[in-house]
Scaffold this active site. Structure first.
Site, PDB file in Angstrom:
ATOM      1  N   TYR A  23       0.978  -1.115  -0.172  1.00 28.22           N
ATOM      2  CA  TYR A  23       0.065   0.205   0.009  1.00 28.22           C
ATOM      3  C   TYR A  23       0.917   1.206   0.028  1.00 28.22           C
ATOM      4  CZ  TYR A  23      -3.752   3.055   1.744  1.00 28.22           C
ATOM      5  OH  TYR A  23      -4.691   4.155   1.626  1.00 28.22           O
ATOM      6  N   LYS A  64       0.815   4.259  -2.849  1.00 31.81           N
ATOM      7  CA  LYS A  64       0.748   5.475  -2.483  1.00 31.81           C
ATOM      8  C   LYS A  64       1.600   6.484  -2.801  1.00 31.81           C
ATOM      9  CE  LYS A  64      -3.712   4.818  -1.544  1.00 31.81           C
ATOM     10  NZ  LYS A  64      -4.665   5.251  -2.421  1.00 31.81           N
TER      11      LYS A  64
HETATM   12  P1  NAP Z   1     -12.892   1.807   0.707  1.00 29.57           P
HETATM   13  O1  NAP Z   1     -13.981   2.128   1.946  1.00 29.57           O
HETATM   14  O2  NAP Z   1     -12.170   0.468   0.911  1.00 29.57           O
HETATM   15  O3  NAP Z   1     -13.493   2.224  -0.631  1.00 29.57           O
HETATM   16  C1  NAP Z   1     -12.867   1.796  -1.694  1.00 29.57           C
HETATM   17  C2  NAP Z   1     -13.722   1.659  -2.683  1.00 29.57           C
HETATM   18  O4  NAP Z   1     -12.973   1.196  -3.971  1.00 29.57           O
HETATM   19  C3  NAP Z   1     -14.608   0.554  -2.427  1.00 29.57           C
HETATM   20  O5  NAP Z   1     -15.933   0.797  -2.845  1.00 29.57           O
HETATM   21  C4  NAP Z   1     -13.977  -0.686  -3.158  1.00 29.57           C
HETATM   22  O6  NAP Z   1     -14.911  -1.805  -3.679  1.00 29.57           O
HETATM   23  C5  NAP Z   1     -13.739   0.038  -4.527  1.00 29.57           C
HETATM   24  N1  NAP Z   1     -12.638  -0.728  -5.176  1.00 29.57           N
HETATM   25  C6  NAP Z   1     -11.820  -1.376  -4.785  1.00 29.57           C
HETATM   26  N2  NAP Z   1     -11.165  -2.116  -5.795  1.00 29.57           N
HETATM   27  C7  NAP Z   1     -11.460  -1.908  -6.884  1.00 29.57           C
HETATM   28  C8  NAP Z   1     -11.297  -1.802  -8.340  1.00 29.57           C
HETATM   29  N3  NAP Z   1     -10.437  -2.680  -8.804  1.00 29.57           N
HETATM   30  N4  NAP Z   1     -12.129  -1.224  -9.438  1.00 29.57           N
HETATM   31  C9  NAP Z   1     -13.112  -0.378  -9.008  1.00 29.57           C
HETATM   32  N5  NAP Z   1     -13.273  -0.079  -7.535  1.00 29.57           N
HETATM   33  C10 NAP Z   1     -12.620  -0.876  -6.805  1.00 29.57           C
HETATM   34  O7  NAP Z   1     -11.801   2.852   0.972  1.00 29.57           O
HETATM   35  P2  NAP Z   1     -12.032   4.495   1.543  1.00 29.57           P
HETATM   36  O8  NAP Z   1     -11.479   4.257   3.062  1.00 29.57           O
HETATM   37  O9  NAP Z   1     -13.208   5.421   1.205  1.00 29.57           O
HETATM   38  O10 NAP Z   1     -10.709   5.271   0.971  1.00 29.57           O
HETATM   39  C11 NAP Z   1     -11.012   5.694  -0.526  1.00 29.57           C
HETATM   40  C12 NAP Z   1      -9.645   5.942  -1.262  1.00 29.57           C
HETATM   41  O11 NAP Z   1      -8.946   6.912  -0.032  1.00 29.57           O
HETATM   42  C13 NAP Z   1      -8.500   4.859  -1.170  1.00 29.57           C
HETATM   43  O12 NAP Z   1      -7.686   4.855  -2.273  1.00 29.57           O
HETATM   44  C14 NAP Z   1      -7.850   4.685   0.131  1.00 29.57           C
HETATM   45  O13 NAP Z   1      -6.476   4.205   0.023  1.00 29.57           O
HETATM   46  C15 NAP Z   1      -7.583   6.061   0.262  1.00 29.57           C
HETATM   47  N6  NAP Z   1      -7.399   6.520   1.648  1.00 29.57           N
HETATM   48  C16 NAP Z   1      -8.028   6.186   2.684  1.00 29.57           C
HETATM   49  C17 NAP Z   1      -7.861   6.556   3.815  1.00 29.57           C
HETATM   50  C18 NAP Z   1      -8.796   6.171   5.164  1.00 29.57           C
HETATM   51  O14 NAP Z   1      -8.409   6.664   6.178  1.00 29.57           O
HETATM   52  N7  NAP Z   1     -10.012   5.700   5.036  1.00 29.57           N
HETATM   53  C19 NAP Z   1      -6.623   7.499   4.196  1.00 29.57           C
HETATM   54  C20 NAP Z   1      -6.122   8.097   3.159  1.00 29.57           C
HETATM   55  C21 NAP Z   1      -6.276   7.324   1.907  1.00 29.57           C
HETATM   56  P3  NAP Z   1     -14.534  -3.164  -2.325  1.00 29.57           P
HETATM   57  O15 NAP Z   1     -15.577  -2.858  -1.356  1.00 29.57           O
HETATM   58  O16 NAP Z   1     -15.146  -4.433  -2.984  1.00 29.57           O
HETATM   59  O17 NAP Z   1     -13.332  -3.130  -1.965  1.00 29.57           O
HETATM   60  C1  GCO Z   2      -3.272   1.616   7.848  1.00 25.50           C
HETATM   61  C2  GCO Z   2      -4.659   2.555   7.266  1.00 25.50           C
HETATM   62  C3  GCO Z   2      -3.722   3.492   6.703  1.00 25.50           C
HETATM   63  C4  GCO Z   2      -5.171   4.667   6.051  1.00 25.50           C
HETATM   64  C5  GCO Z   2      -4.618   5.824   5.198  1.00 25.50           C
HETATM   65  C6  GCO Z   2      -3.746   6.639   6.275  1.00 25.50           C
HETATM   66  O1  GCO Z   2      -3.403   0.567   7.783  1.00 25.50           O
HETATM   67  O2  GCO Z   2      -2.295   2.222   8.076  1.00 25.50           O
HETATM   68  O3  GCO Z   2      -5.513   1.959   6.439  1.00 25.50           O
HETATM   69  O4  GCO Z   2      -3.249   3.284   5.291  1.00 25.50           O
HETATM   70  O5  GCO Z   2      -5.904   3.830   5.247  1.00 25.50           O
HETATM   71  O6  GCO Z   2      -3.971   5.365   4.183  1.00 25.50           O
HETATM   72  O7  GCO Z   2      -3.561   7.881   5.234  1.00 25.50           O
END
Ligand code: NAP
Ligand code: GCO
Length: 289
Positions: A161, A165
């Protein structure tokens, strides 16, 4: 145009990948409120697309959703062509779809590594490549990548990851470098720890009802001493999608409650009682989608 008008998205077609729930749904809701002409999204299966369509309908958003795996170049090309035929070319792309696998590197298989790289880094390459031709022709476009604190920092069990990223941060800078001359801005949102289904396992209460050690750790590292909410990211998403950010390019904007600026305090010094109300309101549980 008044200053607030520069944050409007009127007449724009916005594509948020993987936006059936989580941060993607929040970005889409914000874009709709800012006047986007059409919200389009994809997800990995019909069940999630249907769930997303119901969520958008409940919020009064007339969205278009379809099954499309961001790692499948043909499927992405078809999705983009179908959207263009129905609503016009995509003006705003948010490369939001992402997965994480929390596995020690010594135990991670090559297949597990590759799956994370494919979705989190190659997917944004494929989707960006699919929308660039129309943006170049129009001499206008906004691309927003979902970076992460792991674009800057590592931690145990998230090697794939973090590599993805970190690569996405550099892809952001490269798209800026290569296509900025066409008035295309490519920036990234770098969320800290946000309460979504992806991070629910890190907040899950222990069997004895105590706080998850990682929850305590993150609160001790965050000056705000709380997890982010999806609402916290909506304003930045609109800003980076709007004319207000036309001279910002190649940047990762971190929205992390201050984690990246703070050395942190002793987790054992945290007064757990302060977080009771927030925890009770944390409706995002493990397995939610
Ligand atoms: P999430 O809840 O896991 O939602 C991600 C979405 O992407 C889900 O609907 C997932 O479907 C879908 N997905 C996965 N693989 C895919 C594919 N091959 N094609 C199309 N769709 C796909 O993630 P989130 O927490 O909302 O985060 C959204 C983005 O922000 C991600 O890129 C994550 O890395 C980033 N982010 C999140 C955080 C955090 O703290 N939440 C922090 C920093 C960055 P499935 O449910 O089937 O997996
Ligand atoms: C983890 C978390 C983080 C958040 C996010 C932080 O396991 O450390 O999932 O990776 O998703 O990316 O910015």
């Amino acid at each position: 145009m008044g200053i607030l008008d520069s944050f409007r998205l009127d007449g724009k077609v916005a594509w948020i990948t993987g936006a059936s729930y989580g941060l993607g749904l929040a970005y889409a809701e914000a874009f709709a409120e800012a006047g986007a002409k059409k919200i389009v999204f994809n997800d990995i299966n019909q069940e999630l697309v249907d769930k997303g369509m119901a969520a958008y309908k409940e919020k009064g958003i007339d969205a278009y959703g379809a099954v499309c795996d961001v790692t499948n170049e043909e499927a992405v090309a078809k999705f983009v062509a179908d959207v263009k035929a129905q609503f016009g070319p995509i003006d705003i792309l948010v490369n939001n779809a992402g997965i994480i696998k929390r596995i020690p590197m010594t135990e991670m298989t090559l297949g597990q590594w590759q799956q994370v790289i494919d979705v989190d880094l190659t997917g944004p390459f494929i989707c960006t490549k699919a929308v660039l031709p129309d943006m170049i022709e129009k001499k206008s476009g906004k691309i927003i990548n979902a970076c992460s604190m792991m674009s800057e920092l590592g931690r145990e069990t998230v090697s794939a990851y973090a590599a993805a990223k970190g690569g996405l941060k550099m892809l952001t800078k490269n798209v800026c470098s290569e296509y900025g001359m066409y008035n295309i801005q490519c920036n990234a949102i770098g969320p800290g720890y946000i309460a979504t289904p992806q991070t629910a396992p890190l907040r899950e209460k222990q069997a004895d009802g105590s706080m998850h050690p990682f929850d305590r750790f993150i609160r001790s590292k965050t000056p705000a001493q709380r997890w982010g909410k999806t609402e916290d990211l909506m304003g930045l998403a609109v800003f980076l999608a709007s004319p207000a950010s036309d001279f910002i390019n190649g940047q990762v904007v971190y929205i992390d409650g201050g984690i990246l600026a703070y050395i942190g305090q002793d987790p054992n010094q945290l007064d757990e009682s302060k977080f009771k109300e927030e925890e009770e309101n944390d409706s995002v549980k493990v397995g939610d989608k």
